[in-house]
Design an enzyme around this catalytic site. Structure first.
Site, PDB file in Angstrom:
ATOM      1  N   TYR A  66      15.954   0.206 -18.591  1.00 60.30           N
ATOM      2  CA  TYR A  66      17.454   0.872 -18.907  1.00 60.30           C
ATOM      3  C   TYR A  66      17.610   0.182 -20.235  1.00 60.30           C
ATOM      4  O   TYR A  66      19.198  -0.321 -20.058  1.00 60.30           O
ATOM      5  CB  TYR A  66      17.809   0.900 -17.987  1.00 60.30           C
ATOM      6  CG  TYR A  66      17.761   2.505 -17.010  1.00 60.30           C
ATOM      7  CD1 TYR A  66      16.250   2.630 -17.299  1.00 60.30           C
ATOM      8  CD2 TYR A  66      18.671   2.906 -16.418  1.00 60.30           C
ATOM      9  CE1 TYR A  66      16.284   3.950 -16.693  1.00 60.30           C
ATOM     10  CE2 TYR A  66      18.117   4.351 -15.677  1.00 60.30           C
ATOM     11  CZ  TYR A  66      16.578   4.261 -15.717  1.00 60.30           C
ATOM     12  OH  TYR A  66      16.475   5.895 -14.825  1.00 60.30           O
ATOM     13  N   TYR A 178       7.332  11.361 -17.205  1.00 58.54           N
ATOM     14  CA  TYR A 178       8.344  10.534 -16.142  1.00 58.54           C
ATOM     15  C   TYR A 178       6.928   9.528 -16.162  1.00 58.54           C
ATOM     16  O   TYR A 178       7.287   8.455 -15.506  1.00 58.54           O
ATOM     17  CB  TYR A 178       8.831  11.229 -14.706  1.00 58.54           C
ATOM     18  CG  TYR A 178      10.186  12.006 -15.008  1.00 58.54           C
ATOM     19  CD1 TYR A 178      10.728  10.836 -13.988  1.00 58.54           C
ATOM     20  CD2 TYR A 178      10.579  12.548 -15.747  1.00 58.54           C
ATOM     21  CE1 TYR A 178      12.196  10.833 -13.409  1.00 58.54           C
ATOM     22  CE2 TYR A 178      12.105  12.514 -15.384  1.00 58.54           C
ATOM     23  CZ  TYR A 178      12.822  11.836 -14.884  1.00 58.54           C
ATOM     24  OH  TYR A 178      14.300  11.817 -14.896  1.00 58.54           O
ATOM     25  N   VAL A 227      36.639  22.916 -25.894  1.00 59.55           N
ATOM     26  CA  VAL A 227      36.230  23.180 -27.209  1.00 59.55           C
ATOM     27  C   VAL A 227      35.880  24.089 -27.245  1.00 59.55           C
ATOM     28  O   VAL A 227      35.026  24.680 -26.425  1.00 59.55           O
ATOM     29  CB  VAL A 227      35.921  22.091 -27.888  1.00 59.55           C
ATOM     30  CG1 VAL A 227      35.726  22.327 -29.183  1.00 59.55           C
ATOM     31  CG2 VAL A 227      36.461  20.651 -28.027  1.00 59.55           C
ATOM     32  N   SER A 269      25.592  21.090 -19.007  1.00 54.87           N
ATOM     33  CA  SER A 269      26.378  19.967 -18.071  1.00 54.87           C
ATOM     34  C   SER A 269      25.161  20.967 -16.318  1.00 54.87           C
ATOM     35  O   SER A 269      25.066  21.500 -16.613  1.00 54.87           O
ATOM     36  CB  SER A 269      27.322  20.059 -17.942  1.00 54.87           C
ATOM     37  OG  SER A 269      27.455  19.384 -16.683  1.00 54.87           O
ATOM     38  N   THR A 477      18.634  10.715 -16.065  1.00 55.62           N
ATOM     39  CA  THR A 477      19.311   9.181 -16.317  1.00 55.62           C
ATOM     40  C   THR A 477      20.181   8.702 -17.024  1.00 55.62           C
ATOM     41  O   THR A 477      20.554   9.880 -18.223  1.00 55.62           O
ATOM     42  CB  THR A 477      17.336   8.297 -16.897  1.00 55.62           C
ATOM     43  OG1 THR A 477      18.027   8.809 -17.918  1.00 55.62           O
ATOM     44  CG2 THR A 477      16.551   8.972 -16.062  1.00 55.62           C
TER      45      THR A 477
END
Length: 521
Positions: A66, A178, A227, A269, A477
């Site tokens: 990462y 992945y 928003v 989300s 991730t």
């Protein structure tokens, strides 16, 4: 002065703000973060709930690959010790508390031998073919379109699926990514020795230090601000955001966006519409309310198809939902019994997955304390189930209909100390959490369903987070969100900088050789 408006208060926006300051030369006073809830962090959350009962919707595993995430936190002071960085704190913690699972898979109360992957020759061939195919050729296919049924009862599938939260109907393209992105983890998938953890939950270890640093830099946090719309002006095939409309605490506001200003949008989300239950009530599944991030993306994409197709990810709740639970115990009894059974001290065993669970239930005993300020006698662990609509083995109800007490009963049924249930239940509180969109980013998709970080023709608008398109990298991730932030800042500001190079283990002969040996096991 150039202004930057970041819509959404998750890790992608916080990282964007940090890079605007660190690499872009903006001052914090030029940056505003608009978040529709009253707390920052997005999906990286964790908090005391109802008098020291803790709740975490999920936990993110880290990895040495990462690069963007570790680059970001190499400059952010630790919340516990400001003389050290968050990255140094993470590295020291993982050098001290090493992951090496001894009870990765459990069946009928017994630890399974996972030294072999359980592949058939057809599975090996199918896996190899998938890794070699192009994403374009895979298109809208699911994982189950690429394998025979036996693959989904192999040790490999149980370990891979529970580690990353894959389900058979998820995208074959995402599964392929992945496999490439984490090919270096094949030889140690049974121990999860390649997993890095944060010293505390990610909210305390990552979000809070980043928030404190940004606040000191002068970044303006506008909480409770949803928003509603962006007005975009089009000139000579160029698109420029010119106005931002939002509602804050019931009042409507408009901000004029100048051509040199920047707008970053977290579109979608995975934890929108999440709900909590209790020991005595299940967590309701919310279906109608998706949250402002989804609504804004739908409005933008309706007018501009190049901004993606949010309905691909938001309208298949039956394929994207699952439930998690947080267990808070007032003594160490459950932890002591689990440590004796598994052979792992808290924080070293990663996931324990019950393969005979219809829910495919897993539990994680994190290193304690898992929260800053958590009392010494309190223990907190987290678990989840990937198939919430199937009746349980011991509680004959779908996980989605279970109370926290019933989830605790179901979990202990898979362990050889289920007789301790009455005492553990008397000293514990289990909080269920329903997440309708938690793996929506894994759903089958094709080219164009996710917008580019900087859509073609955009002069001041970027999409960041889990639902933008970054070639070769993998969603679900922290790294994906932080990488999107780097790309957005560097490209919109036209900086002579590139994001941290992505780790490509599939190009390393030694890595491939070790993966091949695992494939043949």
């Amino acid at each position: 002065m150039k202004q930057a408006y970041l819509i959404g208060g998750g890790i992608a926006s916080l990282a964007s703000a940090a890079y605007l300051i660190r690499d872009g030369g903006l001052s914090g006073s030029q940056i505003r973060i608009l978040e529709e809830t009253e707390v920052l962090g997005g999906s990286l959350d964790g908090a005391a709930h109802n008098d020291k009962v803790y709740v975490i919707r999920g936990g993110r595993m880290m990895n040495f690959t990462y690069g963007c995430t570790y680059d970001l936190f190499s400059d952010i002071p630790s919340l516990v010790d400001p003389t050290r960085t968050v990255l140094a704190e993470i590295q020291e913690f993982n050098a001290r508390v090493k992951t090496s699972a001894r009870a990765r898979l459990v069946k009928n109360g017994q630890i399974l031998d996972v030294s072999h992957m359980g592949f058939s020759n057809k599975d090996r061939l199918a896996l190899t073919r998938l890794m070699l195919r192009s994403e374009r050729s895979l298109g809208y296919r699911s994982i189950q379109d690429c394998f025979e049924a036996g693959f989904f009862s192999s040790n490999f599938w149980f370990m891979w699926a529970s580690m990353f939260a894959f389900e058979p109907w998820h995208s074959a393209v995402e599964f392929k990514r992945y496999l490439h992105r984490f090919v270096h983890e094949f030889p140690r998938i049974q121990t999860l020795a390649g997993v890095d953890r944060t010293p505390y939950n990610q909210y305390d270890s990552m979000i809070r230090p980043l928030e404190v640093w940004l606040q000191k830099e002068g970044v303006q946090f506008m909480l409770g601000a949803e928003v509603k719309q962006l007005q975009i002006s089009e000139t000579h095939q160029k698109k420029t955001v010119s106005r931002l409309d939002y509602v804050q605490h019931g009042r409507e506001y408009t901000i004029a966006i100048h051509p040199e200003d920047l707008v970053f949008v977290t579109n979608g989300s995975m934890t929108a519409a999440s709900t909590l239950g209790s020991m005595d009530s299940p967590a309701p599944t919310a279906r109608a309310e998706q949250g402002g991030s989804w609504a804004l993306w739908r409005k933008l994409a309706h007018k501009y198809p190049e901004f993606g197709h949010p309905e691909v990810f938001s309208e298949r709740i039956e394929q994207s939902k699952w439930l998690s639970f947080t267990l808070t115990s007032q003594n160490s009894q459950f932890f002591d019994l689990m440590e004796k059974f598994s052979g792992n001290k808290e924080g070293t065993g990663a996931l324990v997955t019950f393969v005979d669970s219809p829910w495919l239930m897993s539990v994680v005993l994190a290193h304690q304390p898992h929260f800053i300020g958590q009392p010494d006698h309190v223990k907190v662990c987290w678990g989840y189930g990937l198939y919430p609509d199937r009746p349980g083995r011991f509680v004959k109800k779908p996980m989605s209909a279970c109370t926290g007490a019933e989830m605790l009963e179901e979990m202990l049924g898979y362990l050889p100390f289920s007789e301790a249930l009455p005492e553990i239940r008397a000293n514990s509180v289990c909080i269920p959490c329903s997440m309708p969109y938690i793996t929506s980013q894994f759903l089958t998709r094709t080219t164009g369903d996710r917008p580019a970080v900087i859509p073609e023709g955009s002069t001041n608008l970027a999409f960041i987070g889990q639902f933008c398109e970054i070639p070769n990298d993998v969603v679900f991730t922290v790294e994906y969100s932080v990488r999107s932030a780097q790309i957005a800042v560097y490209d919109l500001l036209k900086l002579d900088k590139q994001p941290v190079p992505m780790y490509r283990g599939e190009r390393d002969v030694k890595v491939l050789w070790q993966a091949l040996k695992t494939l043949l096991s």
